[in-house]
Motif scaffolding. Structure first.
Motif, short mmCIF file in Angstrom:
data_model
loop_
_atom_site.label_atom_id
_atom_site.label_comp_id
_atom_site.label_asym_id
_atom_site.label_seq_id
_atom_site.Cartn_x
_atom_site.Cartn_y
_atom_site.Cartn_z
N GLU A 106 28.06 37.65 37.85
CA GLU A 106 28.97 36.67 37.66
C GLU A 106 28.34 35.72 36.37
N ILE A 107 27.29 35.47 36.54
CA ILE A 107 26.67 34.45 35.33
C ILE A 107 26.86 35.16 34.12
N VAL A 108 26.66 36.22 33.73
CA VAL A 108 26.55 36.98 32.46
C VAL A 108 28.13 37.01 32.28
N GLY A 109 29.29 36.99 33.11
CA GLY A 109 30.67 37.23 32.74
C GLY A 109 31.04 38.63 32.82
N ILE A 110 30.29 39.67 33.39
CA ILE A 110 30.79 40.73 33.87
C ILE A 110 31.96 41.01 35.16
N LEU A 111 31.61 39.97 35.77
CA LEU A 111 32.67 39.63 36.89
C LEU A 111 33.30 38.23 36.81
N PRO A 112 34.50 38.29 37.20
CA PRO A 112 35.01 37.10 37.12
C PRO A 112 34.46 35.98 37.81
N GLY A 113 34.73 34.67 37.77
CA GLY A 113 34.11 33.78 38.48
C GLY A 113 34.38 33.61 40.17
N GLY A 114 33.43 33.51 40.86
CA GLY A 114 34.08 33.46 42.34
C GLY A 114 34.09 34.70 42.84
N THR A 115 33.88 36.01 42.40
CA THR A 115 34.17 37.31 43.14
C THR A 115 32.72 38.04 43.31
N ALA A 116 31.48 37.32 42.98
CA ALA A 116 30.31 38.05 43.29
C ALA A 116 30.13 38.30 44.57
N GLY A 117 30.39 37.51 45.66
CA GLY A 117 30.50 37.83 47.25
C GLY A 117 31.17 38.69 47.65
N ARG A 118 32.12 39.44 46.73
CA ARG A 118 32.84 40.61 47.30
C ARG A 118 32.48 41.87 46.77
N LEU A 119 31.28 41.86 46.12
CA LEU A 119 30.80 43.04 45.32
C LEU A 119 30.11 43.71 46.23
N ARG A 120 30.50 45.29 46.20
CA ARG A 120 30.21 46.18 46.97
C ARG A 120 29.30 47.27 46.34
N PHE A 121 28.06 47.86 46.45
CA PHE A 121 27.48 48.72 45.97
C PHE A 121 27.59 50.19 46.45
N ALA A 122 28.12 50.98 45.64
CA ALA A 122 28.44 52.30 46.25
C ALA A 122 27.43 53.49 45.85
N ARG A 175 47.91 43.67 34.37
CA ARG A 175 49.12 44.52 34.40
C ARG A 175 49.39 44.45 35.72
N ALA A 176 48.85 44.30 36.72
CA ALA A 176 49.20 44.33 38.21
C ALA A 176 49.75 42.97 38.56
N ASP A 177 49.42 41.91 37.59
CA ASP A 177 50.04 40.60 38.09
C ASP A 177 48.97 40.22 39.19
N LEU A 178 47.72 40.30 39.15
CA LEU A 178 46.98 39.90 40.10
C LEU A 178 46.04 38.86 39.80
N PRO A 179 45.46 37.64 40.44
CA PRO A 179 44.41 37.24 40.17
C PRO A 179 43.42 37.56 40.92
N PRO A 180 42.09 37.43 40.04
CA PRO A 180 40.92 38.10 40.57
C PRO A 180 40.45 37.62 42.27
N GLU A 181 40.86 36.43 42.59
CA GLU A 181 40.57 36.08 43.93
C GLU A 181 41.38 36.76 44.92
N SER A 182 42.29 37.56 44.62
CA SER A 182 43.14 38.27 45.35
C SER A 182 42.48 39.87 45.78
N LEU A 183 41.47 40.18 45.34
CA LEU A 183 40.80 41.41 45.33
C LEU A 183 40.06 41.23 46.72
N SER A 184 40.18 42.26 47.53
CA SER A 184 39.43 42.28 48.86
C SER A 184 37.87 42.60 48.60
N ALA A 185 37.85 43.71 47.60
CA ALA A 185 36.31 44.00 47.26
C ALA A 185 36.44 44.48 45.76
N LEU A 186 35.10 44.24 45.08
CA LEU A 186 34.60 45.22 44.02
C LEU A 186 33.73 45.96 44.25
#
Length: 574
Positions: A492-508, A465-476
């Motif tokens: 990422e391995i099980v497919g909850i996160l898009p490929g290549g985004t695991a390094g930007r995951l932050r737990f809150a 909807r936002a016309d954004l690729p996953p790699e444009s996310l600064s953080a998840l």
């Protein structure tokens, strides 16, 4: 009464009967890490006791034998019967002018404390004034009696309560427990169905009110205080839980056009929600985004500074319900999806919550399967984080196909020698045994696939909807109770996160509780949130183009590559 001497601050705290060291430290405004909220599970609240022989060990995997001998103990497991001296290992002191406080082990900074309750001096003596009280008159209130507030997180599965001194901002006590409505189903639709009759509504409302008041009493008792000093309460929760608490018919939430009856961004008398507090106490309800994106999400977005200007950011709160919000240059979007109970261990043959004995982590050690349990106890079941880890490991080992089919014992590669667990057949179907009766069945895998596809489809459609690729996310940013035990790569391995985004995951952590506490202690934060929430566009996912195509595609697991270390170990053994 025993005395607790706290180094390096050299402070003396009088201990209450039955109080743990952790509770005493919180009451004194000394915050140390305790992700499990004093349940003895996370192992983070370590202190060094001066006389190890006088304090029984508090066994935990994080405490090595040599450190235990030196006096390292868990503060949440020490109840001194005599005077005790401890040295803090990780200290954060809260200050009245600029309070640092920790909720769900995350630190938030309050630039000021400006609650809705304040003291005043009247001709007849000291009094308290409550903002938003329709009576408006100051209430006589002794100068030496505290002004208390409570932040509540009302989840489908779990209830959490934190008590605060409204003048200093200090957290004085906390308590948590299971939502007793669980006996009528683990999801909101089951509760809506039960609560759509007058009798069912009274029963569900009575259950949660009774349990919340018990937790409030317990949290106040930790601080040696009484509930009649509670003047202000903030509520974070999904709209179904909030309407059941307020004893409002939830039926319109269960049918199109999905309408809620509570108005957010305003205060109500505490008795409207059945909460035991001061007779004039008020409940502040944060703004509600939509019928399926309640005050837990609006409060959570405040907690993670979602509304500040910045690069694209994705917020996810994954539990029985999966809510998410996306910040981009195009605006703010939000959505929700029915993930089901699998992420919390519900609906699984060996599923359980995050309690002692739950398999919480599964990993590969030189290709060999390993796992650990909460509290280092014998395995009793598997919780959400352990489920995700286990599925990721089975995919990497080739014991689970991308379609989600568990391989039978005579199929696929053998587990490396020395691995824990084994492939078995159960009632005519393939299954995987971790230990004893702790099993992962084919039905468990299917339940997980439905849950993860629901979440991933919501994520994909918001980005579309936002016309954004996953790699444009600064953080998840991942909120929710089970995030701390998760390995980002496995998501990422099980497919909850898009490929290549695991390094930007932050737990809150528990952002619903954290945001509710901010709203409790600063009325300016309420005004900011009330102004920001109307700018969020709520997306009804099922109406989006391609929804079913995305959902079917996301049922599959990503194609794994066989781990190099697994290959090397297999070759070595052969």
């Amino acid at each position: 009464m025993s005395l607790l001497r706290v180094l390096p601050e050299d402070r003396i705290i009088a201990m209450h009967s039955g109080e743990t060291v952790l509770q005493a430290l919180k009451r004194a405004g000394i915050a140390i890490s305790s992700e499990c909220n004093g349940q003895g599970l996370c192992g983070k609240c370590t202190v060094l006791v001066e006389d190890p022989a006088s304090v029984p060990p508090t066994p935990h995997p994080r405490i090595a034998a040599e450190d235990e001998a030196k006096g390292l103990r868990l503060a949440c497991r020490i109840e001194p019967k005599q005077d005790l001296t401890i040295t803090l290992q990780d200290i954060e002191t809260e200050k009245e002018a600029d309070a640092d406080w920790i909720l769900g082990s995350e630190r938030f900074r309050l630039k000021r404390i400006h609650p809705a309750v304040s003291r005043t001096q009247e001709a007849h003596g000291p009094a308290a004034v409550i903002e938003g009280d329709p009576i408006g008159a100051p209430l006589p209130w002794p100068q030496d009696s505290p002004l208390l507030g409570a932040a509540l997180d009302i989840g489908t599965s779990t209830l959490v309560v934190s008590i605060y001194d409204l003048e200093s901002g200090h957290e004085l006590g906390s308590a948590r427990g299971l939502n007793p409505q669980r006996r009528y189903g683990s999801d909101v639709l089951s509760r809506i169905q039960k609560g759509s009759s007058p009798e069912g509504l009274r029963e569900l409302s009575g259950l949660v009110r009774t349990r919340l008041n018990e937790l409030l009493e317990s949290a106040c008792r930790q601080a040696g205080l009484f509930q009649d000093s509670l003047f202000e309460v903030t509520l974070g929760g999904n709209t179904t839980m909030l309407q059941l608490l307020a004893e409002i018919d939830p039926a319109p939430l269960g049918r199109s056009p999905f309408r809620h009856s509570l108005e957010g961004g305003r205060s109500y008398p505490a008795q409207d929600f059945g909460l035991a507090a001061h007779p004039q106490a008020r409940v502040y309800l944060p703004p509600i985004i939509d019928a399926y994106a309640g005050t837990d999400i609006s409060a959570g977005l405040l907690a993670v500074d979602f509304f500040a200007a910045g690069p694209p950011l994705l917020f996810m709160d994954i539990g029985t319900n999966g809510e998410m919000a996306l910040r981009s240059e195009e605006g703010l979007l939000a959505a929700s999806t029915a993930a089901g109970p699998a992420f919390e261990g519900g609906g699984l043959r060996s599923g359980m919550g995050a309690a002692e004995g739950a398999v919480e982590q599964v990993w590969l050690d030189k290709g060999r399967l390993r796992f650990s349990t909460l509290g280092n106890a014998p395995a009793k079941g598997i919780c959400g984080s352990g489920l995700i880890d286990c599925i990721a490991c089975l995919l990497r080992l080739g014991r689970l196909s991308p379609s989600g089919r568990l391989l039978r014992p005579d199929e696929g590669p053998d587990l490396p020698k020395g691995s824990r667990g084994e492939a078995i057949e159960l009632e005519g179907s393939a299954a995987f045994r971790l230990q004893g009766d702790v099993l992962l069945t084919q039905q468990d895998i299917r339940s997980f696939q439905l849950a993860k596809s629901a979440v991933r489809t919501g994520l994909d459609l918001l980005l579309q909807r936002a016309d954004l690729p996953p790699e444009s996310l600064s953080a998840l940013v991942l909120a929710g109770g089970f995030g701390r035990s998760l390995r980002p790569l496995n998501l990422e391995i099980v497919g909850i996160l898009p490929g290549g985004t695991a390094g930007r995951l932050r737990f809150a952590g528990n952002t619903s509780l954290a945001g509710s506490a901010q709203l409790l202690l600063d009325t300016a934060a309420r005004r900011r949130l009330e102004a920001a929430v109307p700018g969020i566009e709520y997306v009804r996912l099922a109406r989006e183009d391609g929804f079913m195509d995305w959902f079917v595609e996301n049922m599959e697991f990503p194609e794994p590559s066989l781990e190099p270390q697994v290959q090397a170990h297999a070759a070595e053994e052969s």
